[in-house]
Design a protein around this motif. Structure first.
Motif, PDB file in Angstrom:
ATOM      1  N   TYR A  27       0.828  -1.212   0.000  1.00  0.00           N
ATOM      2  CA  TYR A  27       0.000   0.000   0.000  1.00  0.00           C
ATOM      3  C   TYR A  27       0.865   1.266   0.000  1.00  0.00           C
ATOM      4  N   VAL A  28       1.848   1.313   0.893  1.00  0.00           N
ATOM      5  CA  VAL A  28       2.623   2.540   1.061  1.00  0.00           C
ATOM      6  C   VAL A  28       3.611   2.752  -0.074  1.00  0.00           C
ATOM      7  N   TYR A  29       4.258   1.690  -0.544  1.00  0.00           N
ATOM      8  CA  TYR A  29       5.354   1.861  -1.488  1.00  0.00           C
ATOM      9  C   TYR A  29       5.014   1.462  -2.922  1.00  0.00           C
ATOM     10  N   VAL A  30       4.450   0.281  -3.132  1.00  0.00           N
ATOM     11  CA  VAL A  30       4.128  -0.128  -4.500  1.00  0.00           C
ATOM     12  C   VAL A  30       2.984   0.722  -5.045  1.00  0.00           C
ATOM     13  N   ARG A  31       1.870   0.751  -4.319  1.00  0.00           N
ATOM     14  CA  ARG A  31       0.732   1.572  -4.757  1.00  0.00           C
ATOM     15  C   ARG A  31       0.992   3.051  -4.513  1.00  0.00           C
ATOM     16  N   GLY A  32       1.759   3.350  -3.449  1.00  0.00           N
ATOM     17  CA  GLY A  32       2.072   4.743  -3.151  1.00  0.00           C
ATOM     18  C   GLY A  32       2.875   5.418  -4.240  1.00  0.00           C
ATOM     19  N   ASN A  33       3.626   4.641  -5.015  1.00  0.00           N
ATOM     20  CA  ASN A  33       4.341   5.174  -6.176  1.00  0.00           C
ATOM     21  C   ASN A  33       3.621   4.868  -7.490  1.00  0.00           C
ATOM     22  N   ASP A  34       2.407   4.317  -7.395  1.00  0.00           N
ATOM     23  CA  ASP A  34       1.590   4.005  -8.575  1.00  0.00           C
ATOM     24  C   ASP A  34       2.356   3.127  -9.569  1.00  0.00           C
ATOM     25  N   LEU A  59       9.844  -7.607  -1.346  1.00  0.00           N
ATOM     26  CA  LEU A  59       9.022  -8.764  -1.683  1.00  0.00           C
ATOM     27  C   LEU A  59       7.637  -8.349  -2.176  1.00  0.00           C
ATOM     28  N   ALA A  60       7.053  -7.313  -1.584  1.00  0.00           N
ATOM     29  CA  ALA A  60       5.771  -6.803  -2.081  1.00  0.00           C
ATOM     30  C   ALA A  60       5.921  -6.306  -3.512  1.00  0.00           C
ATOM     31  N   THR A  61       7.063  -5.684  -3.794  1.00  0.00           N
ATOM     32  CA  THR A  61       7.332  -5.213  -5.152  1.00  0.00           C
ATOM     33  C   THR A  61       7.467  -6.390  -6.109  1.00  0.00           C
ATOM     34  N   ALA A  62       8.176  -7.431  -5.687  1.00  0.00           N
ATOM     35  CA  ALA A  62       8.351  -8.614  -6.534  1.00  0.00           C
ATOM     36  C   ALA A  62       7.024  -9.293  -6.834  1.00  0.00           C
ATOM     37  N   LEU A  63       6.153  -9.376  -5.826  1.00  0.00           N
ATOM     38  CA  LEU A  63       4.837  -9.992  -6.038  1.00  0.00           C
ATOM     39  C   LEU A  63       4.014  -9.204  -7.046  1.00  0.00           C
ATOM     40  N   ALA A  64       4.004  -7.882  -6.909  1.00  0.00           N
ATOM     41  CA  ALA A  64       3.236  -7.047  -7.843  1.00  0.00           C
ATOM     42  C   ALA A  64       3.820  -7.110  -9.242  1.00  0.00           C
ATOM     43  N   TRP A  65       5.133  -7.129  -9.335  1.00  0.00           N
ATOM     44  CA  TRP A  65       5.820  -7.215 -10.630  1.00  0.00           C
ATOM     45  C   TRP A  65       5.489  -8.527 -11.335  1.00  0.00           C
ATOM     46  N   GLN A  66       5.586  -9.612 -10.601  1.00  0.00           N
ATOM     47  CA  GLN A  66       5.323 -10.915 -11.192  1.00  0.00           C
ATOM     48  C   GLN A  66       3.856 -11.062 -11.576  1.00  0.00           C
ATOM     49  N   ALA A  67       2.960 -10.575 -10.711  1.00  0.00           N
ATOM     50  CA  ALA A  67       1.530 -10.687 -11.001  1.00  0.00           C
ATOM     51  C   ALA A  67       1.144  -9.912 -12.246  1.00  0.00           C
ATOM     52  N   GLY A  68       1.869  -8.828 -12.522  1.00  0.00           N
ATOM     53  CA  GLY A  68       1.538  -8.005 -13.687  1.00  0.00           C
ATOM     54  C   GLY A  68       2.038  -8.559 -15.000  1.00  0.00           C
ATOM     55  N   GLY A  69       2.930  -9.546 -14.951  1.00  0.00           N
ATOM     56  CA  GLY A  69       3.430 -10.146 -16.186  1.00  0.00           C
ATOM     57  C   GLY A  69       4.245  -9.199 -17.042  1.00  0.00           C
ATOM     58  N   SER A 130      17.795 -12.292  -7.728  1.00  0.00           N
ATOM     59  CA  SER A 130      16.582 -12.104  -8.512  1.00  0.00           C
ATOM     60  C   SER A 130      15.439 -12.892  -7.882  1.00  0.00           C
ATOM     61  N   PRO A 131      14.516 -12.221  -7.179  1.00  0.00           N
ATOM     62  CA  PRO A 131      13.407 -12.935  -6.550  1.00  0.00           C
ATOM     63  C   PRO A 131      12.272 -13.263  -7.507  1.00  0.00           C
ATOM     64  N   ALA A 132      12.270 -12.625  -8.671  1.00  0.00           N
ATOM     65  CA  ALA A 132      11.229 -12.858  -9.673  1.00  0.00           C
ATOM     66  C   ALA A 132      11.834 -12.623 -11.049  1.00  0.00           C
ATOM     67  N   PRO A 133      11.326 -13.287 -12.077  1.00  0.00           N
ATOM     68  CA  PRO A 133      11.886 -13.111 -13.413  1.00  0.00           C
ATOM     69  C   PRO A 133      11.896 -11.643 -13.838  1.00  0.00           C
ATOM     70  N   GLY A 134      13.039 -11.215 -14.359  1.00  0.00           N
ATOM     71  CA  GLY A 134      13.152  -9.857 -14.854  1.00  0.00           C
ATOM     72  C   GLY A 134      13.406  -8.812 -13.790  1.00  0.00           C
ATOM     73  N   MET A 135      13.513  -9.207 -12.537  1.00  0.00           N
ATOM     74  CA  MET A 135      13.740  -8.259 -11.434  1.00  0.00           C
ATOM     75  C   MET A 135      15.101  -8.548 -10.805  1.00  0.00           C
ATOM     76  N   MET A 136      15.954  -7.538 -10.758  1.00  0.00           N
ATOM     77  CA  MET A 136      17.265  -7.674 -10.142  1.00  0.00           C
ATOM     78  C   MET A 136      17.330  -6.781  -8.910  1.00  0.00           C
ATOM     79  N   VAL A 137      17.709  -7.378  -7.795  1.00  0.00           N
ATOM     80  CA  VAL A 137      17.785  -6.672  -6.513  1.00  0.00           C
ATOM     81  C   VAL A 137      19.238  -6.584  -6.076  1.00  0.00           C
ATOM     82  N   GLN A 138      19.638  -5.416  -5.607  1.00  0.00           N
ATOM     83  CA  GLN A 138      20.946  -5.242  -4.983  1.00  0.00           C
ATOM     84  C   GLN A 138      20.732  -4.644  -3.603  1.00  0.00           C
ATOM     85  N   VAL A 139      21.252  -5.303  -2.585  1.00  0.00           N
ATOM     86  CA  VAL A 139      21.209  -4.790  -1.222  1.00  0.00           C
ATOM     87  C   VAL A 139      22.597  -4.279  -0.871  1.00  0.00           C
ATOM     88  N   LEU A 140      22.689  -2.975  -0.628  1.00  0.00           N
ATOM     89  CA  LEU A 140      23.941  -2.339  -0.250  1.00  0.00           C
ATOM     90  C   LEU A 140      24.008  -2.303   1.276  1.00  0.00           C
TER      91      LEU A 140
END
Length: 228
Positions: A27-34, A59-69, A130-140
């Motif tokens: 709600y706050v970050y994925v939808r909050g940034n539309d 992880l919320a971002t990865a779920l939304a990304w994957q669900a959107g195809g 990469s938690p989902a196809p096409g998504m690359m995560v870097q944790v600094l």
């Protein structure tokens, strides 16, 4: 969920909402940034998060990304997060078991490379996965004022997810607003659960126009902002 998994003793603040932390981050970050609407037209594909915490924002971002195809459209999502004090691997595993959809829908093999002990007991290095196809995560790994230099330019969406400003002022300090001013793409957005004056003034300093929106759960309000 045990209270010990919700709260960070170092900053005496909670990592996420006890009702549903995953829904809160969505709600706050994925939808909050539309983001889903922006991904559909090839925008909002470079994200920076200040405060990895327990990883629910990612992880919320990865779920939304994957669900959107969106991979089928040829898009690639870049997600960079900064974390000064990584939790040990077992703590993350204990938290994630409360959301079976994470195991069912995402690749959590990256946990095998996550430090088994906390930062006081084991040196930590940056992680890429990469938690989902096409998504690359870097944790600094490191303090935000130091690691902001490694955040790529052209950020299209910012997750300002540090602990409350009164608890962890470094996450809301001048270095953060300078990075938002210099590392943002035109039209970049930002969102945060905080409506503290330091957040509003900092966003303004960085060239963002902010507005209050209804918050999640018990939070009455949150901020959404856009630059330029």
């Amino acid at each position: 969920m045990p209270p010990s998994l919700l709260r960070c003793p170092r900053f005496d603040d909670t990592y996420f909402n006890a009702q549903d932390g995953l829904a809160e981050k969505d709600y706050v970050y994925v939808r909050g940034n539309d983001l889903p609407a922006r991904w559909a037209v090839g925008e909002g594909l470079v994200i920076a998060e200040l405060g990895f915490g327990v990883g629910l924002g990612m992880l919320a971002t990865a779920l939304a990304w994957q669900a959107g195809g969106f991979v089928r459209a040829g898009y690639r999502l870049q997600f960079t997060s900064i974390e000064g004090h990584p939790l040990p691997r077992q703590a993350l595993q204990d938290i994630y078991q409360h959301w079976p959809l994470l195991q069912h829908n995402l690749d959590l093999a990256w946990l095998n490379d996550w430090p088994a002990a906390g930062p006081e007991n084991e040196s930590t290095t940056d992680l890429t996965f990469s938690p989902a196809p096409g998504m690359m995560v870097q944790v600094l790994v490191g303090e935000v004022a130091t690691r902001l230099a490694a955040v790529p330019a052209g950020i299209e969406a910012w997750y300002l997810d540090g602990f409350a400003p009164a608890k962890n002022p470094a996450m809301w300090g001048p270095a953060v607003w300078a990075a938002l001013a210099t590392r943002s793409a035109p039209g970049a957005t930002a969102s945060t659960y905080s409506v503290a004056r330091v957040a509003k003034d900092g966003l303004t300093t960085a060239g963002f126009t902010w507005a209050k929106h209804p918050g999640f759960g018990h939070k009455a309000e949150m901020l959404r902002a856009r630059r330029g």
